[in-house]
Design a protein around this motif. Structure first.
Motif, PDB file in Angstrom:
ATOM      1  N   TYR A 251      48.505  63.470  66.807  1.00  0.00           N
ATOM      2  CA  TYR A 251      47.702  64.571  67.222  1.00  0.00           C
ATOM      3  C   TYR A 251      48.243  65.533  66.316  1.00  0.00           C
ATOM      4  O   TYR A 251      47.263  66.591  66.027  1.00  0.00           O
ATOM      5  N   ARG A 252      49.435  65.519  65.760  1.00  0.00           N
ATOM      6  CA  ARG A 252      49.957  66.601  65.120  1.00  0.00           C
ATOM      7  C   ARG A 252      49.257  67.121  63.584  1.00  0.00           C
ATOM      8  O   ARG A 252      49.339  68.068  63.187  1.00  0.00           O
ATOM      9  N   VAL A 253      48.627  66.051  63.228  1.00  0.00           N
ATOM     10  CA  VAL A 253      47.887  65.946  61.826  1.00  0.00           C
ATOM     11  C   VAL A 253      46.593  66.932  62.214  1.00  0.00           C
ATOM     12  O   VAL A 253      46.594  67.794  61.266  1.00  0.00           O
ATOM     13  N   SER A 254      46.203  66.781  63.084  1.00  0.00           N
ATOM     14  CA  SER A 254      44.762  67.369  63.296  1.00  0.00           C
ATOM     15  C   SER A 254      45.289  69.080  63.079  1.00  0.00           C
ATOM     16  O   SER A 254      44.347  69.928  62.933  1.00  0.00           O
ATOM     17  N   ALA A 255      46.324  69.337  64.110  1.00  0.00           N
ATOM     18  CA  ALA A 255      46.883  70.745  64.051  1.00  0.00           C
ATOM     19  C   ALA A 255      47.060  71.217  62.887  1.00  0.00           C
ATOM     20  O   ALA A 255      46.969  72.418  62.420  1.00  0.00           O
ATOM     21  N   LEU A 256      47.756  70.379  61.933  1.00  0.00           N
ATOM     22  CA  LEU A 256      48.070  70.849  60.702  1.00  0.00           C
ATOM     23  C   LEU A 256      46.779  71.200  59.778  1.00  0.00           C
ATOM     24  O   LEU A 256      46.649  72.219  59.109  1.00  0.00           O
ATOM     25  N   HIS A 257      45.718  70.200  60.029  1.00  0.00           N
ATOM     26  CA  HIS A 257      44.410  70.598  59.163  1.00  0.00           C
ATOM     27  C   HIS A 257      43.878  71.721  59.800  1.00  0.00           C
ATOM     28  O   HIS A 257      43.330  72.413  58.713  1.00  0.00           O
TER      29      HIS A 257
END
Length: 265
Positions: free
Chosen positions: A79-85
């Protein structure tokens, strides 16, 4: 006497400290991101050429921080990848909705009945940081991807980036990856490219007619940031015949979209 693998089993991150460890951790993330299905730790170890224990050591912080998730089939993005994006989109000014880039592209596609694209630039301007595409049904589309594109001199959006880049960056591009010829229409000489880039800076629009791919024509205009620098471009992908018959309409549409996409109008 122990073997190299045995030594690595005893000390999983031996020789893997500092920048090297960070580099291998990012490599794990990229391998998982590039896989169409979950990736097992064993498969990652094989790809990295390391012991299984080392793979698990690299996977642990990525999993703990939510950048990867362990499933029954292997590891997937977390889930943290989408927050980075989302943070990246904010920093690049890539807002969604009718007032953002997506809205601009949707309106341009509706007005022109052509595939509409937005390309964000980063670094020296010759790195594609993000791509948005609103494709028209059955129409031609440019094949765009993030990263350094060796076809920049052949695509309209790439010519916008080259026209805005500094002399040193343009020189590096001409030398490496070089002016490869993709079709008979591709500009393959530095002199002709310089002439083309001067025209683009003068007119504010870039064109390519079957320079990157046979059967595809594109036109693009620069998107300016708050400091007046080129941060991206909007473009249309059409058939060459459409560009010939609707040239003025398409140029007007792409210039209008570029103004709408710029943070300061």
């Amino acid at each position: 006497m122990t073997t190299e693998d045995e030594q690595e089993e005893q000390h999983p991150m031996a020789g893997q400290t500092g920048p090297r460890a960070a580099d291998r951790t990012l490599e794990v993330l990229e391998l998982v991101a590039g896989a169409p299905t979950p990736v097992s730790a064993k498969a990652l170890a094989r790809s990295l050429g390391c012991a299984l224990s080392t793979a698990y050591t690299l996977l642990a912080p990525l999993t703990d921080r939510g950048y990867l998730v362990r499933t029954d089939g292997g590891y997937t993005l977390g889930y943290r990848v989408s927050a980075l994006h989302r943070a990246f989109q904010r920093q690049m000014g890539l807002t969604d909705g009718v007032d953002g880039i997506d809205g601009v592209l949707a309106r341009m596609r509706h007005a022109t009945r052509a595939s509409a694209n937005y390309v964000a630039y980063q670094g020296d301007g010759l790195v594609i940081a993000d791509v948005r595409t609103f494709a028209a049904d059955g129409d031609e589309q440019a094949d765009l991807a993030v990263g350094v594109d060796p076809r920049s001199h052949a695509y309209a959006h790439g010519k916008i980036a080259l026209a805005a880049a500094g002399a040193a960056a343009r020189r590096r591009y001409v030398e490496q990856p070089g002016l490869r010829r993709f079709t008979p229409n591709t500009i393959a000489s530095a002199e002709r490219l310089d002439e083309e880039l001067r025209r683009i800076r003068r007119t504010g629009v870039a064109l390519d007619v079957e320079e990157a791919r046979t059967g595809l024509a594109c036109l693009a205009a620069p998107v300016l940031g708050t400091d007046g620098a080129v941060i991206g471009s909007v473009s249309l992908a059409v058939r060459p015949a459409d560009l010939r018959t609707r040239r003025h309409q398409l140029i007007a549409a792409v210039k209008q979209a570029a103004r709408e996409a710029s943070p300061v109008r």
